[in-house]
Design a protein around this motif. Sequence first.
Motif, PDB file in Angstrom:
ATOM      1  N   LYS A  37       0.829  -1.516   0.169  1.00  0.00           N
ATOM      2  CA  LYS A  37      -0.122   0.651   0.534  1.00  0.00           C
ATOM      3  C   LYS A  37       1.444   1.433   0.287  1.00  0.00           C
ATOM      4  CE  LYS A  37      -3.955  -2.179   2.667  1.00  0.00           C
ATOM      5  NZ  LYS A  37      -4.366  -1.780   3.763  1.00  0.00           N
ATOM      6  N   GLY A  38       2.022   1.062   0.504  1.00  0.00           N
ATOM      7  CA  GLY A  38       2.880   2.315   0.411  1.00  0.00           C
ATOM      8  C   GLY A  38       3.634   2.346  -0.910  1.00  0.00           C
ATOM      9  N   LEU A  39       4.002   1.200  -1.426  1.00  0.00           N
ATOM     10  CA  LEU A  39       4.020   1.775  -3.071  1.00  0.00           C
ATOM     11  C   LEU A  39       3.107   2.178  -3.595  1.00  0.00           C
ATOM     12  CD1 LEU A  39       6.297  -1.674  -3.385  1.00  0.00           C
ATOM     13  CD2 LEU A  39       7.424   0.705  -2.568  1.00  0.00           C
ATOM     14  N   ALA A  40       2.000   1.947  -3.531  1.00  0.00           N
ATOM     15  CA  ALA A  40       0.995   2.106  -3.997  1.00  0.00           C
ATOM     16  C   ALA A  40       0.474   3.537  -4.238  1.00  0.00           C
ATOM     17  CB  ALA A  40      -0.365   1.593  -4.416  1.00  0.00           C
ATOM     18  N   ARG A  41       0.866   3.839  -2.406  1.00  0.00           N
ATOM     19  CA  ARG A  41       0.669   5.435  -2.244  1.00  0.00           C
ATOM     20  C   ARG A  41       1.828   6.307  -3.003  1.00  0.00           C
ATOM     21  NH1 ARG A  41       1.172   4.646   2.530  1.00  0.00           N
ATOM     22  NH2 ARG A  41       2.045   5.792   3.367  1.00  0.00           N
ATOM     23  N   MET A  42       3.314   5.979  -2.928  1.00  0.00           N
ATOM     24  CA  MET A  42       4.165   6.413  -3.660  1.00  0.00           C
ATOM     25  C   MET A  42       3.721   7.286  -4.969  1.00  0.00           C
ATOM     26  SD  MET A  42       7.858   4.777  -3.510  1.00  0.00           S
ATOM     27  CE  MET A  42       7.539   4.093  -4.875  1.00  0.00           C
ATOM     28  N   MET A  72       1.875   0.537 -14.622  1.00  0.00           N
ATOM     29  CA  MET A  72       2.523  -0.458 -14.578  1.00  0.00           C
ATOM     30  C   MET A  72       2.448  -0.962 -13.284  1.00  0.00           C
ATOM     31  SD  MET A  72       2.277  -2.137 -17.534  1.00  0.00           S
ATOM     32  CE  MET A  72       3.655  -3.797 -17.398  1.00  0.00           C
ATOM     33  N   VAL A  73       3.003  -0.005 -12.368  1.00  0.00           N
ATOM     34  CA  VAL A  73       3.721  -0.464 -11.025  1.00  0.00           C
ATOM     35  C   VAL A  73       2.531  -0.288 -10.053  1.00  0.00           C
ATOM     36  CG1 VAL A  73       5.258   0.603  -8.792  1.00  0.00           C
ATOM     37  CG2 VAL A  73       6.149   0.245 -11.217  1.00  0.00           C
ATOM     38  N   LYS A  74       1.546   0.395 -10.493  1.00  0.00           N
ATOM     39  CA  LYS A  74       0.295   0.860  -9.366  1.00  0.00           C
ATOM     40  C   LYS A  74      -0.694  -0.494  -9.625  1.00  0.00           C
ATOM     41  CE  LYS A  74      -2.676   3.143  -7.639  1.00  0.00           C
ATOM     42  NZ  LYS A  74      -3.440   4.939  -7.609  1.00  0.00           N
ATOM     43  N   MET A  75      -0.736  -1.079 -10.892  1.00  0.00           N
ATOM     44  CA  MET A  75      -1.361  -2.295 -11.337  1.00  0.00           C
ATOM     45  C   MET A  75      -0.671  -3.108 -10.557  1.00  0.00           C
ATOM     46  SD  MET A  75      -3.143  -1.496 -15.362  1.00  0.00           S
ATOM     47  CE  MET A  75      -1.177  -1.449 -15.957  1.00  0.00           C
ATOM     48  N   SER A  76       0.414  -3.488 -11.180  1.00  0.00           N
ATOM     49  CA  SER A  76       1.429  -4.601 -10.078  1.00  0.00           C
ATOM     50  C   SER A  76       0.712  -4.590  -8.636  1.00  0.00           C
ATOM     51  CB  SER A  76       2.680  -4.752 -10.588  1.00  0.00           C
ATOM     52  OG  SER A  76       3.307  -6.149  -9.726  1.00  0.00           O
ATOM     53  N   CYS A  77       0.871  -3.290  -7.552  1.00  0.00           N
ATOM     54  CA  CYS A  77       1.089  -3.122  -6.224  1.00  0.00           C
ATOM     55  C   CYS A  77      -0.486  -3.820  -6.134  1.00  0.00           C
ATOM     56  CB  CYS A  77       0.894  -1.985  -5.748  1.00  0.00           C
ATOM     57  SG  CYS A  77       2.650  -1.590  -5.467  1.00  0.00           S
ATOM     58  N   PRO A 130       9.823  -6.207  -8.919  1.00  0.00           N
ATOM     59  CA  PRO A 130      10.545  -7.100  -8.838  1.00  0.00           C
ATOM     60  C   PRO A 130      10.842  -6.873  -6.862  1.00  0.00           C
ATOM     61  CG  PRO A 130      11.608  -6.665  -9.945  1.00  0.00           C
ATOM     62  CD  PRO A 130      11.114  -5.529 -10.035  1.00  0.00           C
ATOM     63  N   VAL A 131      10.474  -5.867  -6.022  1.00  0.00           N
ATOM     64  CA  VAL A 131      10.987  -5.346  -4.778  1.00  0.00           C
ATOM     65  C   VAL A 131       9.118  -6.414  -4.612  1.00  0.00           C
ATOM     66  CG1 VAL A 131      10.976  -3.639  -3.513  1.00  0.00           C
ATOM     67  CG2 VAL A 131      12.301  -4.474  -5.303  1.00  0.00           C
ATOM     68  N   ILE A 132       8.248  -5.426  -5.180  1.00  0.00           N
ATOM     69  CA  ILE A 132       6.796  -5.583  -5.517  1.00  0.00           C
ATOM     70  C   ILE A 132       6.598  -7.517  -4.866  1.00  0.00           C
ATOM     71  CG2 ILE A 132       4.683  -6.072  -6.294  1.00  0.00           C
ATOM     72  CD1 ILE A 132       5.015  -3.101  -7.237  1.00  0.00           C
ATOM     73  N   GLY A 133       7.204  -8.400  -5.727  1.00  0.00           N
ATOM     74  CA  GLY A 133       7.224  -9.275  -5.605  1.00  0.00           C
ATOM     75  C   GLY A 133       8.419  -9.723  -4.002  1.00  0.00           C
ATOM     76  N   ALA A 134       9.130  -9.806  -4.320  1.00  0.00           N
ATOM     77  CA  ALA A 134      10.314 -10.176  -2.595  1.00  0.00           C
ATOM     78  C   ALA A 134       8.811  -9.751  -1.575  1.00  0.00           C
ATOM     79  CB  ALA A 134      11.251  -9.258  -2.775  1.00  0.00           C
ATOM     80  N   ILE A 135       8.571  -8.240  -1.595  1.00  0.00           N
ATOM     81  CA  ILE A 135       7.622  -7.667  -0.209  1.00  0.00           C
ATOM     82  C   ILE A 135       6.557  -8.776  -0.019  1.00  0.00           C
ATOM     83  CG2 ILE A 135       6.687  -6.219   0.428  1.00  0.00           C
ATOM     84  CD1 ILE A 135       8.274  -4.465  -0.367  1.00  0.00           C
ATOM     85  N   ALA A 136       5.731  -9.253  -1.370  1.00  0.00           N
ATOM     86  CA  ALA A 136       4.925 -10.198  -1.260  1.00  0.00           C
ATOM     87  C   ALA A 136       5.572 -11.463  -0.341  1.00  0.00           C
ATOM     88  CB  ALA A 136       4.009 -10.415  -2.379  1.00  0.00           C
ATOM     89  N   ALA A 137       6.116 -12.246  -1.121  1.00  0.00           N
ATOM     90  CA  ALA A 137       6.960 -13.271  -0.389  1.00  0.00           C
ATOM     91  C   ALA A 137       7.383 -13.276   0.947  1.00  0.00           C
ATOM     92  CB  ALA A 137       8.102 -13.561  -0.989  1.00  0.00           C
ATOM     93  N   GLY A 138       7.421 -11.984   1.682  1.00  0.00           N
ATOM     94  CA  GLY A 138       7.598 -11.827   3.005  1.00  0.00           C
ATOM     95  C   GLY A 138       9.104 -11.381   3.200  1.00  0.00           C
ATOM     96  N   GLY A 422      14.848 -17.954 -14.611  1.00  0.00           N
ATOM     97  CA  GLY A 422      13.381 -17.619 -14.309  1.00  0.00           C
ATOM     98  C   GLY A 422      12.969 -16.577 -14.373  1.00  0.00           C
ATOM     99  N   ALA A 423      11.472 -15.949 -13.910  1.00  0.00           N
ATOM    100  CA  ALA A 423      10.746 -15.472 -14.076  1.00  0.00           C
ATOM    101  C   ALA A 423      10.059 -14.913 -12.445  1.00  0.00           C
ATOM    102  CB  ALA A 423       9.714 -16.054 -15.420  1.00  0.00           C
ATOM    103  N   TYR A 424       9.409 -14.107 -13.759  1.00  0.00           N
ATOM    104  CA  TYR A 424       8.188 -13.073 -12.691  1.00  0.00           C
ATOM    105  C   TYR A 424       7.535 -12.497 -13.195  1.00  0.00           C
ATOM    106  CZ  TYR A 424      10.736  -8.428 -13.262  1.00  0.00           C
ATOM    107  OH  TYR A 424      11.347  -7.366 -14.150  1.00  0.00           O
ATOM    108  N   HIS A 425       6.533 -11.636 -11.844  1.00  0.00           N
ATOM    109  CA  HIS A 425       5.455 -10.729 -12.361  1.00  0.00           C
ATOM    110  C   HIS A 425       3.742 -11.563 -11.811  1.00  0.00           C
ATOM    111  CE1 HIS A 425       6.418  -8.678 -16.040  1.00  0.00           C
ATOM    112  NE2 HIS A 425       7.259  -8.000 -15.791  1.00  0.00           N
ATOM    113  N   GLY A 426       3.048 -10.415 -11.045  1.00  0.00           N
ATOM    114  CA  GLY A 426       2.507 -11.379 -10.968  1.00  0.00           C
ATOM    115  C   GLY A 426       2.705 -12.583  -9.837  1.00  0.00           C
ATOM    116  N   LYS A 427       1.668 -13.570  -9.329  1.00  0.00           N
ATOM    117  CA  LYS A 427       2.029 -15.045  -8.891  1.00  0.00           C
ATOM    118  C   LYS A 427       3.735 -15.156  -8.942  1.00  0.00           C
ATOM    119  CE  LYS A 427      -0.183 -18.261  -6.980  1.00  0.00           C
ATOM    120  NZ  LYS A 427       1.483 -19.164  -7.028  1.00  0.00           N
TER     121      LYS A 427
END
Length: 484
Positions: A37-42, A72-77, A130-138, A422-427
């Motif tokens: 939420k902080g990233l989306a707000r940013m 793209m970042v907002k939608m990813s968040c 990628p930071v979104i994915g790393a944070i989402a995974a804990g 390797g790959a990323y995006h979404g899940k």
Amino acid sequence: MGEGFDAARAAEMVAELRESFMAGKTRSFEWRAAQLKGLARMVDEKEADITAALHDDLAKSQMESFLSELSMVKMSCLFTLKELKRWMKPEKVPTSATSFPSSAKIMSDPLGVVLVISAWNYPFLLSIDPVIGAIAAGNAVVLKPSEVAPATSSLFARILPEYLDTSCVRVVEGSIPETTALLEQKWDKILYTGNARVGRIVMTAAAKHLTPVVLELGGKCPVLVDSNVDLKVASKRIVVGKWGGNNGQACIAPDYIITTKSFAPQLVDSLIITLEKFYGKNPLESADLSRIVNSNHFSRLTKLLDDEKVSGTIVCGGQRNEKSLRIAPTILLDVPDDSLIMKEEIFGPLLLIVTVNELQEGFDLITSKSKPLAAYLFTKDKKLEHKFVKTVFAGGMAINDTILQFTNPHLPFGGVGESGMGAYHGKFSFDTFSHKKSVLSRGFGGEVSMRYPPYTTKKQRILRGLITGNIIAVILALIGWPRN
């Protein structure tokens, strides 16, 4: 963090982050959601600052910055926030007869402390996604932005601490010395976006600690164009995929087109008309075209253009302005195979058109080269489409369009072979920064004697029957038939 940053400071920082991680700060859904939420707000609150930094680094227009990076970042968040609880839930899986009665599940564990080394061409998107994915995974995360986009890198160092938990997320600015200091540390995963040469350096450093890596590299992305197309639509989609957003400075931008000799004149004419419609008669003055990122890359691209082997092959463009670091959209037709531009990834506003007698020769040309990050086909022929999807190996592909495969969060984004691993995006981002931990749970009942010594012929017959699914054999063994 950057100036005076050495291996000792890197080790200290990683130890602090690991302490936060081991204390469990990053594990809860609430912490992860708060960071997202902080990233989306940013993105919302700092849009003007981010846009200004992207303009300083690449002369991106406000619209291009919003379209290809901020949105793209907002939608990813938002997508990750919507799906995160579901992703975090343990996945129940079937059990086998050998463990009956039992239950089994797969847990998604965070890896620990991870490093994201991002690229300069989309410096906001390729850093934060990628930071979104790393944070989402804990995980706890260190972001190393590219020094080639200094305004965006400086912006991250300034604003990310306002929106993220700095005990778990850090930014390190700098160039080769700082990156080297980071790579000396033990990470739980490294994601690097860039070129294959540096990718090998990252992988070599990671191997010392058996650190898994995701490498998002590049390659010469081909576009096979059939004559059986809507040429006006195809031209618009090729032009915006090549020159839109970043003036060709994109890892999945078309690098070269393959088409038949008979169709090439129509295609060239249509591309030229579309270019003029999009960017005017003097594209060097267009506000919708990004500049070349710096003088080194400008020199690299002009060297490709000035190669004597490509003399006479330019059919459109070629204009340049060293002072403003601008190169016009340029189309080159039938450049010799042994020229530098045919061997190297272009990563700029130069587009090659290679002509063949039959499209099959195009398939042979694509498969003779290293596997690209993206491959594109334009055709109305479903048989040709099926053949392309089946026979062309690439990180990803799009049919009758370009670039858009990157925007779908349900599709993995990643390379293969020389274009990455390797790959990323979404899940796929969540999964790439998670460990899938298997958990089998049993009570104290359901004991089976054949599991334990002494091992007998009867036990072996029962076990063989269970393994092969031969229930009759199991029953016969249990009743002791045939009798010895």
